[in-house]
Design an enzyme around this catalytic site. Structure first.
Site, PDB file in Angstrom:
ATOM      1  N   PRO A   1       0.826  -1.213   0.000  1.00 37.25           N
ATOM      2  CA  PRO A   1       0.000   0.000   0.000  1.00 37.25           C
ATOM      3  C   PRO A   1       0.857   1.258   0.000  1.00 37.25           C
ATOM      4  O   PRO A   1       1.968   1.251   0.547  1.00 37.25           O
ATOM      5  CB  PRO A   1      -0.800  -0.112   1.311  1.00 37.25           C
ATOM      6  CG  PRO A   1      -0.030  -1.055   2.172  1.00 37.25           C
ATOM      7  CD  PRO A   1       0.707  -1.978   1.266  1.00 37.25           C
ATOM      8  N   ASP A   2       0.302   2.339  -0.605  1.00 33.38           N
ATOM      9  CA  ASP A   2       1.050   3.601  -0.487  1.00 33.38           C
ATOM     10  C   ASP A   2       0.641   4.232   0.850  1.00 33.38           C
ATOM     11  O   ASP A   2       0.060   3.546   1.701  1.00 33.38           O
ATOM     12  CB  ASP A   2       0.787   4.497  -1.708  1.00 33.38           C
ATOM     13  CG  ASP A   2      -0.644   5.018  -1.757  1.00 33.38           C
ATOM     14  OD1 ASP A   2      -1.029   5.581  -2.793  1.00 33.38           O
ATOM     15  OD2 ASP A   2      -1.386   4.844  -0.771  1.00 33.38           O
TER      16      ASP A   2
ATOM     17  N   ARG B   1      -0.820   7.680   1.354  1.00 27.63           N
ATOM     18  CA  ARG B   1      -1.861   8.707   1.488  1.00 27.63           C
ATOM     19  C   ARG B   1      -3.060   8.504   0.566  1.00 27.63           C
ATOM     20  O   ARG B   1      -3.948   9.347   0.560  1.00 27.63           O
ATOM     21  CB  ARG B   1      -1.230  10.099   1.252  1.00 27.63           C
ATOM     22  CG  ARG B   1      -0.182  10.424   2.319  1.00 27.63           C
ATOM     23  CD  ARG B   1       0.597  11.702   2.034  1.00 27.63           C
ATOM     24  NE  ARG B   1       1.565  11.955   3.104  1.00 27.63           N
ATOM     25  CZ  ARG B   1       2.768  11.378   3.167  1.00 27.63           C
ATOM     26  NH1 ARG B   1       3.136  10.523   2.220  1.00 27.63           N
ATOM     27  NH2 ARG B   1       3.607  11.611   4.167  1.00 27.63           N
TER      28      ARG B   1
ATOM     29  N   ASN C   1      11.020   4.968  -1.541  1.00 28.82           N
ATOM     30  CA  ASN C   1      10.489   3.688  -1.088  1.00 28.82           C
ATOM     31  C   ASN C   1      11.544   2.885  -0.309  1.00 28.82           C
ATOM     32  O   ASN C   1      12.726   2.950  -0.616  1.00 28.82           O
ATOM     33  CB  ASN C   1       9.982   2.872  -2.284  1.00 28.82           C
ATOM     34  CG  ASN C   1       8.863   3.611  -3.016  1.00 28.82           C
ATOM     35  OD1 ASN C   1       8.219   4.496  -2.439  1.00 28.82           O
ATOM     36  ND2 ASN C   1       8.657   3.270  -4.273  1.00 28.82           N
TER      37      ASN C   1
ATOM     38  N   ASP D   1      11.137  -0.448   0.080  1.00 34.66           N
ATOM     39  CA  ASP D   1      10.843  -1.846  -0.237  1.00 34.66           C
ATOM     40  C   ASP D   1      11.959  -2.547  -1.016  1.00 34.66           C
ATOM     41  O   ASP D   1      11.852  -3.736  -1.294  1.00 34.66           O
ATOM     42  CB  ASP D   1       9.500  -1.940  -1.001  1.00 34.66           C
ATOM     43  CG  ASP D   1       9.454  -1.024  -2.236  1.00 34.66           C
ATOM     44  OD1 ASP D   1       8.401  -0.438  -2.494  1.00 34.66           O
ATOM     45  OD2 ASP D   1      10.498  -0.891  -2.922  1.00 34.66           O
TER      46      ASP D   1
ATOM     47  N   HIS E   1      15.050   7.550   1.713  1.00 30.86           N
ATOM     48  CA  HIS E   1      14.472   7.331   3.050  1.00 30.86           C
ATOM     49  C   HIS E   1      14.987   6.035   3.650  1.00 30.86           C
ATOM     50  O   HIS E   1      14.346   5.440   4.512  1.00 30.86           O
ATOM     51  CB  HIS E   1      12.942   7.346   2.972  1.00 30.86           C
ATOM     52  CG  HIS E   1      12.416   8.701   2.589  1.00 30.86           C
ATOM     53  ND1 HIS E   1      11.106   8.915   2.209  1.00 30.86           N
ATOM     54  CD2 HIS E   1      13.024   9.913   2.506  1.00 30.86           C
ATOM     55  CE1 HIS E   1      10.934  10.205   1.923  1.00 30.86           C
ATOM     56  NE2 HIS E   1      12.097  10.825   2.088  1.00 30.86           N
TER      57      HIS E   1
ATOM     58  N   CYS F   1      23.487  -2.544  27.162  1.00 35.20           N
ATOM     59  CA  CYS F   1      22.743  -1.600  26.316  1.00 35.20           C
ATOM     60  C   CYS F   1      21.269  -1.996  26.285  1.00 35.20           C
ATOM     61  O   CYS F   1      20.470  -1.384  26.967  1.00 35.20           O
ATOM     62  CB  CYS F   1      23.315  -1.559  24.892  1.00 35.20           C
ATOM     63  SG  CYS F   1      22.406  -0.365  23.871  1.00 35.20           S
TER      64      CYS F   1
HETATM   65  N1  APR Z   1       0.064   4.607 -10.415  1.00 34.38           N
HETATM   66  C1  APR Z   1       0.317   5.946 -10.338  1.00 34.38           C
HETATM   67  N2  APR Z   1       0.171   6.666  -9.191  1.00 34.38           N
HETATM   68  C2  APR Z   1      -0.217   5.985  -8.083  1.00 34.38           C
HETATM   69  C3  APR Z   1      -0.482   4.595  -8.087  1.00 34.38           C
HETATM   70  C4  APR Z   1      -0.331   3.905  -9.323  1.00 34.38           C
HETATM   71  N3  APR Z   1      -0.562   2.585  -9.431  1.00 34.38           N
HETATM   72  N4  APR Z   1      -0.848   4.230  -6.821  1.00 34.38           N
HETATM   73  C5  APR Z   1      -0.812   5.345  -6.063  1.00 34.38           C
HETATM   74  N5  APR Z   1      -0.437   6.409  -6.815  1.00 34.38           N
HETATM   75  C6  APR Z   1      -0.204   7.797  -6.408  1.00 34.38           C
HETATM   76  C7  APR Z   1      -1.180   8.319  -5.375  1.00 34.38           C
HETATM   77  O1  APR Z   1      -2.294   8.912  -6.028  1.00 34.38           O
HETATM   78  C8  APR Z   1      -0.324   9.367  -4.663  1.00 34.38           C
HETATM   79  O2  APR Z   1      -0.371  10.617  -5.357  1.00 34.38           O
HETATM   80  O3  APR Z   1       1.063   7.800  -5.769  1.00 34.38           O
HETATM   81  C9  APR Z   1       1.094   8.815  -4.764  1.00 34.38           C
HETATM   82  C10 APR Z   1       1.562   8.168  -3.473  1.00 34.38           C
HETATM   83  O4  APR Z   1       1.719   9.198  -2.524  1.00 34.38           O
HETATM   84  P1  APR Z   1       2.027   8.816  -1.005  1.00 34.38           P
HETATM   85  O5  APR Z   1       1.103   7.741  -0.565  1.00 34.38           O
HETATM   86  O6  APR Z   1       2.098  10.112  -0.240  1.00 34.38           O
HETATM   87  O7  APR Z   1       3.487   8.146  -1.063  1.00 34.38           O
HETATM   88  P2  APR Z   1       4.876   8.928  -1.176  1.00 34.38           P
HETATM   89  O8  APR Z   1       4.727  10.177  -1.998  1.00 34.38           O
HETATM   90  O9  APR Z   1       5.882   7.938  -1.611  1.00 34.38           O
HETATM   91  O10 APR Z   1       5.163   9.332   0.372  1.00 34.38           O
HETATM   92  C11 APR Z   1       6.366  10.001   0.609  1.00 34.38           C
HETATM   93  O11 APR Z   1       5.945   9.934   2.978  1.00 34.38           O
HETATM   94  O12 APR Z   1       5.293   8.724   4.809  1.00 34.38           O
HETATM   95  C12 APR Z   1       6.372   9.225   4.154  1.00 34.38           C
HETATM   96  O13 APR Z   1       8.538   8.372   4.179  1.00 34.38           O
HETATM   97  C13 APR Z   1       7.249   8.105   3.700  1.00 34.38           C
HETATM   98  O14 APR Z   1       8.482   7.858   1.642  1.00 34.38           O
HETATM   99  C14 APR Z   1       7.214   8.204   2.183  1.00 34.38           C
HETATM  100  C15 APR Z   1       6.889   9.654   1.961  1.00 34.38           C
END
Ligand code: APR
Length: 280
Positions: free
Chosen positions: A45-46, A48, A119, A121, A138, A175
Site C-alpha cells: 500500500p502507499d 496517502r 520507497n 521496499d 528514506h 545496552c
Molecule cells: N500509479 C500511479 N500513481 C499511483 C499509483 C499507481 N498505481 N498508486 C498510487 N499512486 C499515487 C497516489 O495517487 C499518490 O499521489 O502515488 C502517490 C503516493 O503518494 P504517497 O502515498 O504520499 O506516497 P509517497 O509520496 O511515496 O510518500 C512520501 O511519505 O510517509 C512518508 O517516508 C514516507 O516515503 C514516504 C513519503
C-alpha cells in the site's frame, strides 16, 4: 501564479512526443523520482491514498496520528506499531512491478543517470536496477542498528525477529536498546548518500516523477532543481506538487504500469519489457 492546467488524460501524442525525445540524442541523462505509487501494484500500500493508503489503515494500531508509526520519539516509547507494520511490509514477500523493470530497461539502454526513490521496499534493487544508480533517500530495510549505541544488528537475526513478530533488542552488554532498520524516520536526517546525490538533478535532460504525492521534503524539492531546459514528466494518478507549471512539464495521469507499458510500446521496447519483467 499561473492556474494549474486542467487534468490532462493520457494522450497518445503526449506519449509519442516523450518517446521521440527519449529516443533522440538529446536525451542521455534521465533522473527518476519514485514514490510508493510505483509499488502499489506489487501489493504494497502507499501512504496517502484515501481508502487503501497505509495512513488510512493504521487505526488498528491505535496511533495518536498515522505518521507516528515513523516517528523516532514515538518509536522509543512504543515500537509495537512499527514492528507490526514491518512484518507486513518486510522485503522478500513482494515481486517488483513492470515499472521497476522499465527502470532497469532505461539503465540497460544507458539512459539512467540516477534513480531517487522514497520507497523502503528495495524493489528497484530486486528488479535489477544497477545499485550505483539507486539513491534510497528514506533508507531501507537492507540494514539495521541500535538506536542508542548505534551497534549494527545481524541481518539474519533481524529477519527472524521481524517475521516472528518479535521486537529486536541490542545485545551489546548493558545496552539493550531498541533496534531499528536504517529507514529514515520523521525527525531523522536523510542519508549522506542522498545529500551528495542532490546535484545530480542539475545534470538531468529528462526528469520522470512517478507515484508520489510530492508532500515530503527535502525529497519533493528535487523537482525544483531540474534545469529549465529539462522536461519534467509526472506519471501519477493525480496532479501533485507544482508539476505542470513549467511550459515543458508533461502530466501523464494514470496508473504507472499502464503509462509505462504504453510508453514502451511507442519506444519499441514492449516485448523486451515484458520479457524482463517475466523473469523478475
Ligand atoms: N500509479 C500511479 N500513481 C499511483 C499509483 C499507481 N498505481 N498508486 C498510487 N499512486 C499515487 C497516489 O495517487 C499518490 O499521489 O502515488 C502517490 C503516493 O503518494 P504517497 O502515498 O504520499 O506516497 P509517497 O509520496 O511515496 O510518500 C512520501 O511519505 O510517509 C512518508 O517516508 C514516507 O516515503 C514516504 C513519503
Amino acid at each position: 501564479a499561473k492556474p494549474m492546467p486542467q487534468k490532462k488524460v493520457l494522450k497518445s501524442r503526449d506519449l509519442s512526443g516523450l518517446a521521440d525525445y527519449i529516443a533522440s540524442d538529446k536525451c542521455n541523462n534521465i533522473v527518476l523520482m519514485l514514490g510508493a505509487g510505483v509499488s502499489t501494484s506489487a501489493g504494497i500500500p502507499d501512504f496517502r491514498s484515501p481508502e487503501t493508503g497505509l495512513y488510512a489503515n493504521l487505526a488498528r494500531l491505535r496511533l495518536p496520528y498515522p505518521e507516528a508509526v515513523f516517528e523516532i520519539n514515538f518509536f522509543r516509547e512504543n515500537p509495537e506499531p512499527f514492528y507490526t507494520l514491518a512484518h507486513e511490509l518486510y522485503p522478500g514477500k513482494f515481486r517488483p512491478t513492470v515499472t521497476h523493470s522499465f527502470i532497469r530497461l532505461l539503465a540497460a539502454n544507458g539512459l539512467l543517470h540516477t534513480c531517487f526513490t522514497q520507497n523502503i521496499d528495495t524493489l528497484e534493487r530486486r528488479a535489477g536496477v544497477p545499485d550505483d544508480k539507486i539513491i534510497e533517500a528514506h533508507g531501507s530495510f537492507a540494514s539495521q542498528r541500535c538506536i542508542d549505541c548505534q551497534q549494527p544488528y545481524d541481518d539474519a537475526k533481524m529477519k527472524r525477529k521481524i517475521l516472528a513478530k518479535e521486537t529486536p533488542r541490542c545485545e551489546t552488554p548493558k545496552c539493550g536498546g531498541l533496534v531499528k532498520p536504517d529507514i529514515v524516520f520523521f525527525g531523522e536526517s536523510l542519508p549522506d548518500e542522498f545529500i551528495r546525490a542532490i546535484p545530480n538533478v542539475a545534470k538531468a535532460d529528462l526528469l520522470i516523477i512517478m507515484g508520489t504525492s510530492l508532500t515530503v521534503h527535502p525529497f519533493a524539492g528535487l523537482a525544483e532543481r531540474a534545469p529549465l531546459a529539462c522536461p519534467r514528466v509526472l506519471v501519477n494518478l493525480d496532479v501533485v506538487g507544482s508539476i505542470g507549471r513549467r511550459p515543458n512539464d508533461l502530466v501523464l495521469l494514470g496508473k504507472c504500469d499502464e503509462v509505462v507499458r504504453a510508453l514502451c510500446e511507442k519506444l519499441g521496447w514492449g516485448e523486451e519489457l515484458e520479457a524482463l519483467w517475466a523473469k523478475t
